[in-house]
Design a protein around this motif. Sequence first.
Motif, PDB file in Angstrom:
ATOM      1  N   VAL A 121      65.713  -2.460 -25.549  1.00 40.61           N
ATOM      2  CA  VAL A 121      64.605  -1.796 -26.226  1.00 40.61           C
ATOM      3  C   VAL A 121      63.898  -0.948 -25.172  1.00 40.61           C
ATOM      4  O   VAL A 121      63.378  -1.480 -24.184  1.00 40.61           O
ATOM      5  CB  VAL A 121      63.632  -2.803 -26.861  1.00 40.61           C
ATOM      6  N   ALA A 122      63.920   0.354 -25.346  1.00 41.14           N
ATOM      7  CA  ALA A 122      63.415   1.288 -24.334  1.00 41.14           C
ATOM      8  C   ALA A 122      62.035   1.794 -24.713  1.00 41.14           C
ATOM      9  O   ALA A 122      61.834   2.295 -25.825  1.00 41.14           O
ATOM     10  CB  ALA A 122      64.380   2.464 -24.174  1.00 41.14           C
ATOM     11  N   SER A 123      61.084   1.699 -23.774  1.00 46.29           N
ATOM     12  CA  SER A 123      59.710   2.163 -23.987  1.00 46.29           C
ATOM     13  C   SER A 123      59.375   3.263 -22.998  1.00 46.29           C
ATOM     14  O   SER A 123      60.052   3.443 -21.986  1.00 46.29           O
ATOM     15  CB  SER A 123      58.725   0.999 -23.821  1.00 46.29           C
ATOM     16  N   TRP A 124      58.276   3.973 -23.280  1.00 46.90           N
ATOM     17  CA  TRP A 124      57.878   5.104 -22.447  1.00 46.90           C
ATOM     18  C   TRP A 124      57.160   4.691 -21.180  1.00 46.90           C
ATOM     19  O   TRP A 124      57.136   5.433 -20.204  1.00 46.90           O
ATOM     20  CB  TRP A 124      56.992   6.060 -23.241  1.00 46.90           C
ATOM     21  N   SER A 125      56.533   3.519 -21.170  1.00 48.32           N
ATOM     22  CA  SER A 125      55.727   3.125 -20.015  1.00 48.32           C
ATOM     23  C   SER A 125      55.663   1.613 -19.926  1.00 48.32           C
ATOM     24  O   SER A 125      56.065   0.895 -20.861  1.00 48.32           O
ATOM     25  CB  SER A 125      54.310   3.692 -20.131  1.00 48.32           C
ATOM     26  N   ASP A 126      55.132   1.126 -18.799  1.00 50.74           N
ATOM     27  CA  ASP A 126      54.976  -0.323 -18.631  1.00 50.74           C
ATOM     28  C   ASP A 126      54.052  -0.893 -19.701  1.00 50.74           C
ATOM     29  O   ASP A 126      54.307  -1.971 -20.247  1.00 50.74           O
ATOM     30  CB  ASP A 126      54.412  -0.631 -17.243  1.00 50.74           C
ATOM     31  N   GLY A 127      52.956  -0.169 -19.980  1.00 51.18           N
ATOM     32  CA  GLY A 127      52.007  -0.661 -20.973  1.00 51.18           C
ATOM     33  C   GLY A 127      52.604  -0.741 -22.366  1.00 51.18           C
ATOM     34  O   GLY A 127      52.417  -1.731 -23.077  1.00 51.18           O
ATOM     35  N   SER A 128      53.345   0.304 -22.763  1.00 51.65           N
ATOM     36  CA  SER A 128      53.937   0.277 -24.103  1.00 51.65           C
ATOM     37  C   SER A 128      55.058  -0.751 -24.185  1.00 51.65           C
ATOM     38  O   SER A 128      55.290  -1.335 -25.247  1.00 51.65           O
ATOM     39  CB  SER A 128      54.455   1.670 -24.476  1.00 51.65           C
ATOM     40  N   ARG A 129      55.761  -0.996 -23.069  1.00 50.97           N
ATOM     41  CA  ARG A 129      56.791  -2.049 -23.086  1.00 50.97           C
ATOM     42  C   ARG A 129      56.158  -3.412 -23.323  1.00 50.97           C
ATOM     43  O   ARG A 129      56.655  -4.206 -24.136  1.00 50.97           O
ATOM     44  CB  ARG A 129      57.557  -2.053 -21.753  1.00 50.97           C
ATOM     45  N   GLU A 130      55.050  -3.682 -22.621  1.00 45.80           N
ATOM     46  CA  GLU A 130      54.376  -4.964 -22.787  1.00 45.80           C
ATOM     47  C   GLU A 130      53.860  -5.126 -24.213  1.00 45.80           C
ATOM     48  O   GLU A 130      53.987  -6.197 -24.828  1.00 45.80           O
ATOM     49  CB  GLU A 130      53.225  -5.055 -21.782  1.00 45.80           C
ATOM     50  N   THR A 168      55.182  -7.881 -27.121  1.00 44.66           N
ATOM     51  CA  THR A 168      54.287  -8.830 -27.793  1.00 44.66           C
ATOM     52  C   THR A 168      54.466  -8.770 -29.307  1.00 44.66           C
ATOM     53  O   THR A 168      54.548  -9.805 -29.982  1.00 44.66           O
ATOM     54  CB  THR A 168      52.826  -8.524 -27.423  1.00 44.66           C
ATOM     55  N   VAL A 169      54.526  -7.545 -29.838  1.00 45.14           N
ATOM     56  CA  VAL A 169      54.667  -7.388 -31.291  1.00 45.14           C
ATOM     57  C   VAL A 169      56.013  -7.927 -31.767  1.00 45.14           C
ATOM     58  O   VAL A 169      56.092  -8.658 -32.773  1.00 45.14           O
ATOM     59  CB  VAL A 169      54.511  -5.908 -31.682  1.00 45.14           C
ATOM     60  N   LEU A 170      57.082  -7.601 -31.057  1.00 45.73           N
ATOM     61  CA  LEU A 170      58.410  -8.078 -31.475  1.00 45.73           C
ATOM     62  C   LEU A 170      58.505  -9.599 -31.365  1.00 45.73           C
ATOM     63  O   LEU A 170      59.168 -10.250 -32.186  1.00 45.73           O
ATOM     64  CB  LEU A 170      59.495  -7.414 -30.628  1.00 45.73           C
ATOM     65  N   GLY A 193      67.112  -6.767 -23.484  1.00 41.54           N
ATOM     66  CA  GLY A 193      66.493  -6.161 -22.311  1.00 41.54           C
ATOM     67  C   GLY A 193      65.358  -5.232 -22.717  1.00 41.54           C
ATOM     68  O   GLY A 193      65.492  -4.446 -23.659  1.00 41.54           O
ATOM     69  N   LEU A 194      64.244  -5.330 -22.015  1.00 42.52           N
ATOM     70  CA  LEU A 194      63.094  -4.453 -22.249  1.00 42.52           C
ATOM     71  C   LEU A 194      62.985  -3.515 -21.053  1.00 42.52           C
ATOM     72  O   LEU A 194      62.772  -3.963 -19.928  1.00 42.52           O
ATOM     73  CB  LEU A 194      61.808  -5.265 -22.404  1.00 42.52           C
ATOM     74  N   ALA A 195      63.139  -2.217 -21.295  1.00 47.07           N
ATOM     75  CA  ALA A 195      63.200  -1.245 -20.203  1.00 47.07           C
ATOM     76  C   ALA A 195      62.159  -0.157 -20.361  1.00 47.07           C
ATOM     77  O   ALA A 195      61.759   0.177 -21.473  1.00 47.07           O
ATOM     78  CB  ALA A 195      64.592  -0.612 -20.148  1.00 47.07           C
ATOM     79  N   PHE A 240      48.559  -2.971 -34.806  1.00 50.39           N
ATOM     80  CA  PHE A 240      47.630  -1.870 -35.036  1.00 50.39           C
ATOM     81  C   PHE A 240      47.544  -0.966 -33.808  1.00 50.39           C
ATOM     82  O   PHE A 240      47.608   0.262 -33.913  1.00 50.39           O
ATOM     83  CB  PHE A 240      46.242  -2.428 -35.371  1.00 50.39           C
ATOM     84  N   ARG A 241      47.411  -1.541 -32.633  1.00 49.65           N
ATOM     85  CA  ARG A 241      47.289  -0.708 -31.435  1.00 49.65           C
ATOM     86  C   ARG A 241      48.606  -0.042 -31.075  1.00 49.65           C
ATOM     87  O   ARG A 241      48.622   0.996 -30.428  1.00 49.65           O
ATOM     88  CB  ARG A 241      46.746  -1.521 -30.259  1.00 49.65           C
ATOM     89  N   ALA A 242      49.728  -0.627 -31.514  1.00 53.07           N
ATOM     90  CA  ALA A 242      51.029   0.003 -31.259  1.00 53.07           C
ATOM     91  C   ALA A 242      51.172   1.312 -32.026  1.00 53.07           C
ATOM     92  O   ALA A 242      51.981   2.164 -31.655  1.00 53.07           O
ATOM     93  CB  ALA A 242      52.162  -0.953 -31.638  1.00 53.07           C
TER      94      ALA A 242
END
Length: 733
Positions: free
Chosen positions: A415-424, A428-430, A456-458, A619-621
Motif C-alpha cells: 500500500v503506497a502513500s505520499w508521505s510518512d504522515g499519510s502512511r501512518e 490506522t484506518v485500514l 507492506g506500507l511504503a 474523516f481526516r483521511a
Amino acid sequence: MKQPSALAAVAELKPGANLTLASTPDGFDAIALADSARAIARAGASSPVTLVHVARDGQRMAALEAGLAFVAPEIETLGYPAWDCQPYDRVGPSAPTSARRMTTLSRLARTRPGDRPRVLLTTVNAVLQRATPRGRMEAETFSAAPGHSVDMDHVVQWLERNGFMRTGAVRDVGEYALRGGILDLYPAGLPTPVRLDFFGDTLESIRAFDPETQRTTGQQRALDLVPMSEVTLTTESIKRFRQAYLATFGAVTKSDPLYEAISEGRRYPGLEHWLPLFAPDLGTIFDYVGEAVVALDAHAEDAAGERLSQIADYHEARASALAQGSVGSAAPYKPLAPDALYLSPSEWAASLAKAPVARVTSFALPPDSSRRIVDLGARQGRSFAPERADESANVFDAAVAHIRALQAQKKRVIVASWSDGSRERLATVLADHELSRATNVAALSHVQALRGDEVGLAVWGLEAGFETPDLAVVAEQDILGDRLVRAKGKKRRASDFIAEATSLMAGDLVVHVDHGIARFLGLKAIEVGGAPHDCAELEYAGGDKLFLPVENIELLSRYGSDETAAALDRLGGGGWQARKARLKERIREMAGKLMAIAAQRAMKEAPRLTPPDGIYDEFRARFPYEETDDQQASIDATLDDLAAGKPMDRLICGDVGFGKTEVALRAAFAVALNGRQVAVVVPTTLLARQHFKTFSDRFRGLPVRVAQASRFVASADLKKVKEGLADGSVDIV
C-alpha cells in the motif's frame, strides 16, 4: 517482480537498434528501469551512465526519481532538468535548476565507465536543448580542503565568473557573501551553504551552516565547486560574445542593454538565451552519455514534436516583434535562430537513430513483425472510485477485501502513500477495518521478507497502483482519490532573534538588551591581543559607538518597526532603563488582568468533546493534503481545548489557503459526533455557500446533517433549517 529474460534484451541493444517495452504502466516503469540498469551493468556497460530515461515532463521525471529511490536505492540516479523558463524568455533559469543541471553535467564529465548501475533521468525539453560543452565542465571545477593554500581573491573571481551572486547574507543556492576573512557560499549540489574561514592564504576550515539561523552545523573535509551558470563571463568569452553578436545582429543600436552589460562584464537577466554566442561549440546531452541505452517515455516523442513547434512559435513571435518595432518601452529582444540553442527536428531524429532505444508503453501490444516487442506483463491496478461515489459503500472495506483477494492469488501487496504522515493515517484506518498485519517497508527489496499474509506500507508517491504476476501495489490515491501533494520546505521561525551579524544590513536599527536602540553600521575588525576580532559596530545618539563581539550577537534583536528615523538611545544614559522599568510594570498589570480572566474561565465547566476513534481517522483521511506542522499543531490544540472540559478561548490565524477551514472541520466533527450542534458564522453569503458545499462534501456518508442559513436561502427552506436547529435534527449550520 523481475523479468530477467525480457530485460536481458534491453542489455543486448546495440547503437541504432530499438525495442518496445509493453505492459509497463506508470509506477511499474521505475521497476523496469531499475532491472534494466542492473542487466546492462552485468553485461559490462562501457558508458558513463548505464541507462538514460527521457521523461515526457518534469513532473514525470520527479515521480520516477522518487520511485527509483524506493525500488533501487543502490542505483545512483542523476537528474538533468530543463530550464524552468520559456524559450526566448526575458528571464533565465532559476538558480536551483541551473545548479542541478551543472552538478549533473560535472558528474557525467568526470565519471569514467564502471560496473555500478547509474541512471540519468531527464526530460524531453532538456534533451532538445543544446548543452554546455563537455570540455568546459571538465575544466571549470574548483576543489579545496582545510589546510591548503588558497587565494581568497582567486576563489571570489571564480565565483563571479561562474554565476554566483554576491549578497549580504547567504540564503539560497548560488549566493556568496564576504566579511573579513570569512567567505560564505551556497554551492550547487550541497544541502546547506558552507563557510570558508581563511587565515591569510590558508584555508583553515570549511563549515556547513544553517541558512536561516546562520549557525554552524558541521565540518566539511573538502569542497568541490561547479559553475552555477551555463554562461561563464571571462575576458575571452566576453570578446567572443561581442564578435558573435555583431556578426549575427549587425551594428549595435544606442540602447542595447544586453550588449552593454556583457561588454562591462555584468550579468544581464536572461543572458542564458544567448548562450551560443558565448560558447559556439555547444553539444548535446548525448555527448555526455556515450552509447548508453536511451529509454523513451510513452509520450516522449509526441512531446518532442510539440516542444519543437513551441520553440518555432516563440522565435517567430520575437522576430516579428523586432521587425515591426513593437516592443513598447521594453528593450529590443534579438532572438537567435532556433537551431542555435535547440536541436532541429532532423538532429533529434538522427540522435535517436544512432542510439540504442527502448520505448516504454503502458499498453499490451499485439505481435508486430516490423518492431521488436517485449511484454513485461504488468497492468494498472484497481481504482475504488465507484465505492467513493456510493454513499452506501465503505471504500476502506472494499480496499481491504481487494487486498485479501490479491493475497489469495499469492501476490505480495504494497500500500503506497505520499508521505510518512499519510502512511501512518492510512495504516490506522485500514487496521480499523481488520487489516491488522501491515508492516512499514523502506525499499522494494524489503517486501520479499514479508510473510504471505503481511502487507507492506511504503512511502511511494503514485498516482495509480499496478499489478504484476507476483506483486500488487495499491496506491493511496486509488483509495482516497486525488491527493494534492505540497512540497515541504524548511520551517521558518517567526523570531526577531538575531543569530548572526551577517543577517543584518548596514543602517538597520537594533536593540541591545542593556543599552537600547542603536544603528548597525556593519562589521569591523578590532585588534585584540594582537589578533583581529570581528565586532558589530553600533552607533548611539551623539555619535557614540559600541563594538559588540560577534559571539555576543544574541544580545541584539531587531527594532520592531520599519521607521528608520527612530530616536537612538544615548549610550550610558538612563532613558532606556527607565523605559524598560515602565514597560515591565505595564506588562505586570496586563498579566494580572489576564490571569484573573483565565482563573474565572478555569472555574467554569464545559462538556468534554473528543472525536470518536476510527471514524475520525477516516474523516481526516479525506483531507486531500498532508497537514503542515503549524496546521497539525492548530488542529491538536483545538481538539485538546474541546476535550479539556473548560470553555474554549482560541483564535486560529492564517492567510488565505493556509488551512483554517480544515481546523474548523475537525472541530465541528468532534462536536457533532458527540451529539452537539455547531454554528459556523461567516461574513458573506458567498462564503456561507462555499463552506456549505465544503462541509457537505466532507461529512457525506456520516450521520451528520449540514444545513445553510443565509438571505439567499428560500424562505421555506430557511424555515425548515430553523426548525431543524430547534428540534436538533440539524447538526451543523
